[in-house]
Design a protein around this motif. Structure first.
Motif, PDB file in Angstrom:
ATOM      1  N   ALA A 149       5.416  -3.164 -10.225  1.00 19.64           N
ATOM      2  CA  ALA A 149       4.428  -4.141  -9.634  1.00 19.64           C
ATOM      3  C   ALA A 149       4.642  -5.712 -10.343  1.00 19.64           C
ATOM      4  CB  ALA A 149       3.081  -3.849  -9.708  1.00 19.64           C
ATOM      5  N   VAL A 150       4.790  -5.722 -11.714  1.00 21.12           N
ATOM      6  CA  VAL A 150       4.811  -6.966 -12.276  1.00 21.12           C
ATOM      7  C   VAL A 150       5.981  -7.333 -12.301  1.00 21.12           C
ATOM      8  CG1 VAL A 150       4.522  -7.982 -14.641  1.00 21.12           C
ATOM      9  CG2 VAL A 150       2.883  -6.358 -14.032  1.00 21.12           C
ATOM     10  N   ASN A 151       7.222  -6.657 -12.641  1.00 18.16           N
ATOM     11  CA  ASN A 151       8.446  -7.500 -12.966  1.00 18.16           C
ATOM     12  C   ASN A 151       9.433  -7.284 -11.493  1.00 18.16           C
ATOM     13  OD1 ASN A 151       8.927  -7.395 -15.948  1.00 18.16           O
ATOM     14  ND2 ASN A 151       7.774  -5.624 -15.527  1.00 18.16           N
ATOM     15  N   LEU A 152       9.082  -6.707 -10.540  1.00 17.61           N
ATOM     16  CA  LEU A 152       9.900  -6.547  -9.542  1.00 17.61           C
ATOM     17  C   LEU A 152       9.116  -7.335  -8.266  1.00 17.61           C
ATOM     18  CD1 LEU A 152      11.430  -3.166  -9.563  1.00 17.61           C
ATOM     19  CD2 LEU A 152      12.370  -5.399 -10.285  1.00 17.61           C
ATOM     20  N   ALA A 153       7.647  -7.049  -8.176  1.00 14.42           N
ATOM     21  CA  ALA A 153       6.963  -7.540  -7.112  1.00 14.42           C
ATOM     22  C   ALA A 153       6.052  -8.624  -7.151  1.00 14.42           C
ATOM     23  CB  ALA A 153       6.159  -6.049  -6.439  1.00 14.42           C
ATOM     24  N   GLY A 154       6.221  -9.201  -8.520  1.00 16.61           N
ATOM     25  CA  GLY A 154       5.306 -10.255  -8.680  1.00 16.61           C
ATOM     26  C   GLY A 154       3.855 -10.097  -8.825  1.00 16.61           C
ATOM     27  N   VAL A 155       3.495  -8.956  -8.828  1.00 13.08           N
ATOM     28  CA  VAL A 155       1.933  -8.759  -8.775  1.00 13.08           C
ATOM     29  C   VAL A 155       1.367  -8.733 -10.176  1.00 13.08           C
ATOM     30  CG1 VAL A 155       0.236  -7.152  -7.962  1.00 13.08           C
ATOM     31  CG2 VAL A 155       2.355  -7.483  -6.697  1.00 13.08           C
ATOM     32  N   ASP A 156       0.484  -9.651 -10.572  1.00 13.45           N
ATOM     33  CA  ASP A 156      -0.006  -9.676 -12.110  1.00 13.45           C
ATOM     34  C   ASP A 156      -0.778  -8.396 -12.400  1.00 13.45           C
ATOM     35  OD1 ASP A 156      -2.490  -9.679 -10.812  1.00 13.45           O
ATOM     36  OD2 ASP A 156      -2.498 -11.964 -11.027  1.00 13.45           O
ATOM     37  N   VAL A 157      -1.031  -7.918 -13.490  1.00 14.54           N
ATOM     38  CA  VAL A 157      -1.777  -6.816 -13.902  1.00 14.54           C
ATOM     39  C   VAL A 157      -3.083  -6.583 -13.437  1.00 14.54           C
ATOM     40  CG1 VAL A 157      -2.617  -5.365 -15.867  1.00 14.54           C
ATOM     41  CG2 VAL A 157      -0.434  -6.513 -15.995  1.00 14.54           C
ATOM     42  N   PRO A 158      -3.943  -7.569 -13.391  1.00 11.04           N
ATOM     43  CA  PRO A 158      -5.167  -7.450 -12.866  1.00 11.04           C
ATOM     44  C   PRO A 158      -5.338  -6.936 -11.470  1.00 11.04           C
ATOM     45  CG  PRO A 158      -5.204  -9.406 -14.443  1.00 11.04           C
ATOM     46  CD  PRO A 158      -3.892  -8.928 -14.003  1.00 11.04           C
ATOM     47  N   THR A 159      -4.459  -7.612 -10.580  1.00  8.82           N
ATOM     48  CA  THR A 159      -4.251  -7.156  -9.169  1.00  8.82           C
ATOM     49  C   THR A 159      -3.795  -5.712  -8.953  1.00  8.82           C
ATOM     50  OG1 THR A 159      -3.577  -9.453  -8.433  1.00  8.82           O
ATOM     51  CG2 THR A 159      -3.360  -7.737  -6.768  1.00  8.82           C
ATOM     52  N   PHE A 160      -2.702  -5.518  -9.907  1.00  8.39           N
ATOM     53  CA  PHE A 160      -2.168  -3.830  -9.785  1.00  8.39           C
ATOM     54  C   PHE A 160      -3.379  -3.010 -10.163  1.00  8.39           C
ATOM     55  CE2 PHE A 160      -0.296  -0.265 -11.379  1.00  8.39           C
ATOM     56  CZ  PHE A 160       0.407  -0.043 -10.343  1.00  8.39           C
ATOM     57  N   SER A 161      -4.320  -3.386 -11.301  1.00  8.97           N
ATOM     58  CA  SER A 161      -5.314  -2.550 -11.637  1.00  8.97           C
ATOM     59  C   SER A 161      -6.342  -2.467 -10.529  1.00  8.97           C
ATOM     60  CB  SER A 161      -5.846  -3.343 -12.914  1.00  8.97           C
ATOM     61  OG  SER A 161      -5.300  -3.332 -13.856  1.00  8.97           O
TER      62      SER A 161
ATOM     63  N   PHE B  50      12.341  -2.691   2.559  1.00 12.39           N
ATOM     64  CA  PHE B  50      11.691  -3.997   2.752  1.00 12.39           C
ATOM     65  C   PHE B  50      11.740  -4.839   1.500  1.00 12.39           C
ATOM     66  CE2 PHE B  50      10.418  -1.132   6.050  1.00 12.39           C
ATOM     67  CZ  PHE B  50      10.970  -2.070   7.096  1.00 12.39           C
ATOM     68  N   GLY B  51      12.051  -4.394   0.360  1.00 12.16           N
ATOM     69  CA  GLY B  51      11.963  -5.172  -0.816  1.00 12.16           C
ATOM     70  C   GLY B  51      10.559  -5.001  -1.520  1.00 12.16           C
ATOM     71  N   PHE B  52      10.502  -5.348  -2.693  1.00 11.24           N
ATOM     72  CA  PHE B  52       9.169  -5.261  -3.495  1.00 11.24           C
ATOM     73  C   PHE B  52       8.208  -6.425  -3.599  1.00 11.24           C
ATOM     74  CE2 PHE B  52      12.213  -2.231  -5.112  1.00 11.24           C
ATOM     75  CZ  PHE B  52      11.512  -1.207  -5.520  1.00 11.24           C
ATOM     76  N   SER B  53       7.286  -6.215  -2.809  1.00  9.97           N
ATOM     77  CA  SER B  53       5.948  -7.206  -2.748  1.00  9.97           C
ATOM     78  C   SER B  53       4.879  -6.607  -2.931  1.00  9.97           C
ATOM     79  CB  SER B  53       6.253  -7.966  -1.421  1.00  9.97           C
ATOM     80  OG  SER B  53       5.995  -7.293  -0.348  1.00  9.97           O
ATOM     81  N   LEU B  54       3.745  -7.298  -2.904  1.00 10.18           N
ATOM     82  CA  LEU B  54       2.369  -6.733  -2.608  1.00 10.18           C
ATOM     83  C   LEU B  54       2.023  -6.140  -1.438  1.00 10.18           C
ATOM     84  CD1 LEU B  54      -0.757  -6.922  -3.853  1.00 10.18           C
ATOM     85  CD2 LEU B  54      -0.915  -8.780  -2.712  1.00 10.18           C
ATOM     86  N   ILE B  55       2.541  -6.505  -0.287  1.00 11.11           N
ATOM     87  CA  ILE B  55       2.558  -5.631   1.028  1.00 11.11           C
ATOM     88  C   ILE B  55       3.159  -4.429   0.637  1.00 11.11           C
ATOM     89  CG2 ILE B  55       2.932  -5.635   3.262  1.00 11.11           C
ATOM     90  CD1 ILE B  55       0.845  -7.881   2.360  1.00 11.11           C
ATOM     91  N   THR B  56       4.208  -4.396   0.390  1.00 11.76           N
ATOM     92  CA  THR B  56       5.065  -3.064   0.402  1.00 11.76           C
ATOM     93  C   THR B  56       4.497  -2.264  -0.764  1.00 11.76           C
ATOM     94  OG1 THR B  56       6.730  -4.057  -1.082  1.00 11.76           O
ATOM     95  CG2 THR B  56       7.253  -4.047   1.177  1.00 11.76           C
ATOM     96  N   ILE B  57       3.964  -2.683  -1.610  1.00 12.22           N
ATOM     97  CA  ILE B  57       3.341  -1.930  -2.883  1.00 12.22           C
ATOM     98  C   ILE B  57       2.094  -1.485  -2.262  1.00 12.22           C
ATOM     99  CG2 ILE B  57       2.227  -2.071  -5.000  1.00 12.22           C
ATOM    100  CD1 ILE B  57       4.910  -2.141  -5.394  1.00 12.22           C
TER     101      ILE B  57
END
Length: 449
Positions: free
Chosen positions: A254-266, A313-320
């Motif tokens: 999430a952090v390194n490929l999708a550009g999602v920060d840790v708080p958002t992923f949590s 479709f690639g790694f992004s917040l939506i695909t995660i």
């Protein structure tokens, strides 16, 4: 043979207390991931030491499951699941107060061995305390307990994550205290009536099915047990590769490929847990019914597609988000829950824990081996996730092959003599189906040499 007048414990009572094995297993895995990082910051635990501790936990759980399952079939469920709680309590104490690498390694190994050994034995205890109409529901309830362990540990981490060394101590103390409480509660649970009867029949030379089954070698000599065993090993090991990758490397991706920060992923993780519990309860409702295979097929398709979403479709917040949602729904019906139910039904009393222990051990070792190479494989993440999607699909297909059509539920025939059981299974078409599969040689349900 003298019979005990002691009242049998209520099935739900056993399911809750024995099912705490799943709670502690989840708590141990999640706690270690957070606590070791806190120890790195506070007592100077080195990255390579954290790697050793993480690997030690995974392999200890695998070894514990293999050995504990066999001991549970040989010496009884109660003896093993009391000893395992003592081991986990001791390990939790070492982890809480160790403060250095070697005590932490000792505590990790003790917790891993205890948790691993407890899993197959506790599941067998639950299934043998249940009745035909609610066995799947009670075994499925252990999945709810597993999620409860994650939720409780995550909640503790929210408050303890900023406390440094003390925060890690609190996380590990939670495991030790839980083990002590469960130990005290398990003192009130008697030995499984099915196990006592099977042992008594074996000692008396009875010709019942369960009296003849006493070791893993019997699985490989009887096709009626070998087919489901191989199906469960293939299904659970392959699907667990996807689940373990998501669990161990989800934040990294999430952090390194999708550009999602840790708080958002949590936040995504916290929201997904209650959703997972809802679908786990849904599985409990359908697990004893005739539509569970249809749910399994649908779940397997969703799980396979889930890993292909970011691959295509690639790694992004939506695909995660989409991947997480599909995985939660699919896994509820086509992952560990149904594996546990099938494993209870596929093997008689004196093989039940041994078989499950072996299945869990193979899956955990396979996941640990993949985890060693996952960081390197993530240099081509689209390829890795595409392969995981394909592997999960193959695993589900193996599960479908092994459990489609007529299946032998050992709870229905293990108390019968071998001749009667063979006749009934032939009439039901179960043994004919097994013979057409060409699984192995030898007379089904024959006596041991």
């Amino acid at each position: 043979m003298a019979t005990s007048t002691r009242r049998a414990p209520r099935p739900w009572h056993v399911a809750i207390i024995a099912g705490m094995a799943s709670y502690i297993d989840a708590a141990a895995i999640v706690s270690s991931g957070t606590a070791f990082v806190l120890f790195q910051q506070s007592i100077g635990l080195q990255p390579d030491q954290i790697g050793v501790l993480s690997a030690a936990l995974t392999f200890s759980i695998a070894i514990g499951a293999l050995v504990g399952g066999r001991l549970g079939d040989r010496f009884g469920r109660r003896s093993v699941f009391l000893v395992t709680m003592v081991m986990i309590a001791a390990g939790g104490t070492a982890l809480t107060f160790g403060g250095a690498f070697l005590p932490l390694l000792l505590g990790t190994v003790l917790v891993g061995l205890g948790a691993g050994a407890d899993l197959p034995v506790s599941l067998a205890t639950v299934s043998e305390a249940a009745e035909d109409h609610n066995r799947g529901k009670l075994v499925g309830f252990t999945q709810v307990m597993w999620y409860a362990g994650i939720i409780a540990t995550t909640a503790i981490s929210v408050g303890a994550g900023s406390l440094g060394y003390l925060g890690g101590q609190i996380l590990f103390a939670h495991i030790g205290v839980a083990a002590i409480v469960v130990l005290l509660l398990r003192l009130m649970i008697p030995e499984s009536a099915s196990w006592r009867s099977a042992q008594a029949e074996r000692r008396s030379g009875a010709d019942t099915v369960r009296a003849q089954r006493a070791g893993l070698r019997d699985i490989f000599s009887q096709r009626i047990y070998l087919v489901p065993f191989l199906a469960l090993v293939g299904f659970y090991s392959l699907t667990n590769l996807g689940a373990n990758t998501g669990g161990q490397f989800g934040a990294y991706v999430a952090v390194n490929l999708a550009g999602v920060d840790v708080p958002t992923f949590s936040i995504i993780g916290l929201i997904s847990l209650p959703v997972a519990v809802v679908f786990a309860v849904w599985f409990m409702r359908i697990s004893d019914g005739r539509f569970r295979m249809a749910y399994f097929v649908a779940g397997g398709i969703l799980m396979s597609i889930a890993y292909l979403i970011p691959a295509v479709f690639g790694f992004s917040l939506i695909t995660i988000l989409v991947q997480t949602t599909l995985t939660i729904i699919g896994a509820a019906f086509a992952f560990e829950g149904i594996m546990k139910v099938w494993a209870q039904e596929a093997f008689p009393t004196l093989l039940r824990a041994s078989a499950q222990g072996a299945i869990i051990a193979v899956a955990r070792v396979a996941a640990a081996i993949l985890a060693l190479f996952t960081p390197a494989l993530l240099t081509t993440p689209h390829l890795l996730y595409g392969l995981i999607g394909a592997v999960v699909a193959v695993g589900c297909f193996i599960g479908w092959l092994g459990f489609r059509g007529k299946q032998a539920n050992t709870f229905e025939f293990e108390t019968k003599d071998i001749a009667s059981a063979r006749r009934e299974l032939h009439e039901a078409g179960v043994l004919r189906d097994a013979r057409r599969s060409g699984a192995t040689r030898g007379a089904p349900l024959g006596k041991r040499p």
